[in-house]
Design a protein around this motif. Structure first.
Motif, short mmCIF file in Angstrom:
data_model
loop_
_atom_site.label_atom_id
_atom_site.label_comp_id
_atom_site.label_asym_id
_atom_site.label_seq_id
_atom_site.Cartn_x
_atom_site.Cartn_y
_atom_site.Cartn_z
N VAL A 65 0.74 -1.24 0.02
CA VAL A 65 0.05 0.09 0.00
C VAL A 65 1.02 1.14 0.00
N SER A 66 1.94 1.17 0.61
CA SER A 66 2.70 2.40 0.76
C SER A 66 3.64 2.69 -0.39
N GLU A 67 3.81 1.72 -1.32
CA GLU A 67 4.25 1.63 -2.64
C GLU A 67 3.08 2.07 -3.84
N GLY A 68 1.91 2.39 -3.28
CA GLY A 68 0.94 3.01 -4.15
C GLY A 68 -0.03 1.87 -4.52
N ARG A 69 0.16 0.60 -4.16
CA ARG A 69 -0.82 -0.36 -4.47
C ARG A 69 -2.05 -0.45 -3.73
N ARG A 70 -3.21 -0.59 -4.17
CA ARG A 70 -4.64 -0.64 -3.35
C ARG A 70 -5.33 -1.72 -3.67
N ASP A 71 -5.21 -2.22 -4.71
CA ASP A 71 -6.18 -3.16 -5.44
C ASP A 71 -5.05 -4.29 -6.42
N GLY A 72 -6.05 -5.39 -6.84
CA GLY A 72 -5.12 -6.11 -7.66
C GLY A 72 -4.45 -6.92 -6.78
N PHE A 73 -4.66 -7.26 -5.57
CA PHE A 73 -4.06 -8.30 -4.67
C PHE A 73 -4.49 -9.71 -5.07
N VAL A 74 -3.81 -10.55 -5.29
CA VAL A 74 -4.32 -12.00 -5.73
C VAL A 74 -4.20 -13.11 -4.90
N LYS A 75 -3.24 -13.11 -4.20
CA LYS A 75 -2.88 -14.15 -3.33
C LYS A 75 -1.66 -13.80 -2.35
N LEU A 76 -1.93 -14.52 -1.00
CA LEU A 76 -0.86 -14.28 -0.17
C LEU A 76 -0.49 -15.60 0.33
N ALA A 77 0.76 -15.64 0.56
CA ALA A 77 1.24 -17.08 1.28
C ALA A 77 1.91 -16.50 2.63
N VAL A 78 1.44 -17.43 3.59
CA VAL A 78 2.38 -17.27 4.80
C VAL A 78 2.73 -18.58 5.56
N PRO A 101 -10.94 -8.50 -0.48
CA PRO A 101 -11.66 -9.53 0.30
C PRO A 101 -11.74 -10.76 -0.60
N GLY A 102 -11.51 -10.73 -1.94
CA GLY A 102 -11.51 -11.64 -2.91
C GLY A 102 -10.04 -12.62 -2.88
N LEU A 103 -9.15 -12.03 -1.79
CA LEU A 103 -7.83 -12.90 -1.88
C LEU A 103 -7.83 -14.31 -1.64
N THR A 104 -6.86 -15.07 -2.21
CA THR A 104 -6.75 -16.32 -1.84
C THR A 104 -5.52 -16.36 -0.94
N VAL A 105 -5.62 -17.17 0.09
CA VAL A 105 -4.55 -17.34 1.16
C VAL A 105 -3.90 -18.79 1.08
N LEU A 106 -2.76 -18.95 1.16
CA LEU A 106 -1.84 -20.03 1.11
C LEU A 106 -1.27 -20.20 2.60
N VAL A 107 -1.69 -21.16 3.19
CA VAL A 107 -1.09 -21.32 4.76
C VAL A 107 -0.27 -22.24 4.76
N ALA A 108 1.12 -22.42 5.08
CA ALA A 108 2.12 -22.98 5.16
C ALA A 108 2.49 -23.76 6.50
N ARG A 109 2.98 -24.72 6.65
CA ARG A 109 3.32 -25.29 7.75
C ARG A 109 5.07 -25.87 7.60
N GLY A 110 5.70 -26.00 8.79
CA GLY A 110 7.02 -26.32 8.67
C GLY A 110 7.51 -27.22 7.84
N ASP A 111 6.77 -28.13 7.54
CA ASP A 111 7.44 -29.08 6.66
C ASP A 111 7.03 -28.85 5.04
N ARG A 112 6.72 -27.57 4.66
CA ARG A 112 6.34 -26.83 3.50
C ARG A 112 4.82 -27.22 2.97
N ASP A 113 4.51 -27.99 3.63
CA ASP A 113 3.06 -28.39 2.96
C ASP A 113 2.21 -27.18 3.25
N PHE A 114 1.12 -27.15 2.32
CA PHE A 114 0.40 -25.85 2.50
C PHE A 114 -1.13 -25.90 2.30
N ILE A 115 -1.92 -25.13 2.57
CA ILE A 115 -3.40 -25.21 2.40
C ILE A 115 -3.76 -23.89 1.57
#
Ligand code: THU
Length: 134
Positions: A65-78, A101-115
């Protein structure tokens, strides 16, 4: 060529090296993908005044956001190193909802598997800009 989920998750894992977590010892990394292919990464940054800590996901988001982005976010991995998936906290879910609100979230654990799951599943009936409309 667009980025695969695996590649985005791996970028989140790479950010574990930058995590500043001397108090909890719990490192978290995040990577936020935009529609044009740009990626904003983040890590948790803790503080001696514990409550001033910022999570990895919000670091990535505020960088974007501080670099000027406010939309177009597609996916976030954590990503974290623990046995359980590194579920985003409530504050991060709320902050992400504001811009994606339409974001897809990739949630990972230590063995690198993700949902992969929609943010709307992590934050049902989210409070957002539309809620404030008269
Ligand atoms: N943390 C994150 O970075 N993201 C989350 O969604 C959950 C928690 C961080 C904050 C703190 O530095 C550490 O994990 C332990 O709570």
């Amino acid at each position: 060529m667009s980025m695969t989920d695996r590649e985005l998750v791996d970028l989140a894992f790479a950010m574990l090296e930058r995590s500043y977590a001397p108090y909890s010892g719990f490192s978290v990394g995040a990577a936020l993908l935009c529609a044009d292919g740009a990626v904003f990464t983040g890590c948790n940054v803790e503080n001696a005044a514990y409550g001033s800590t910022i999570c990895a996901e919000r670091t990535a988001l505020v960088k974007a956001v501080s670099e000027g982005r406010r939309d177009g976010f597609v996916k976030l991995a954590v990503a974290g190193r623990s046995a359980d998936y590194c579920w985003p906290c409530g504050a991060c879910r709320q902050m992400l909802w504001e811009f994606a609100p339409g974001l897809t979230v990739l949630v990972a654990r230590g063995d690198r598997d993700f949902i992969s799951l929609p943010l709307s599943e992590l934050l049902p009936h989210g409070f957002g800009p539309k809620t404030l409309e008269p």
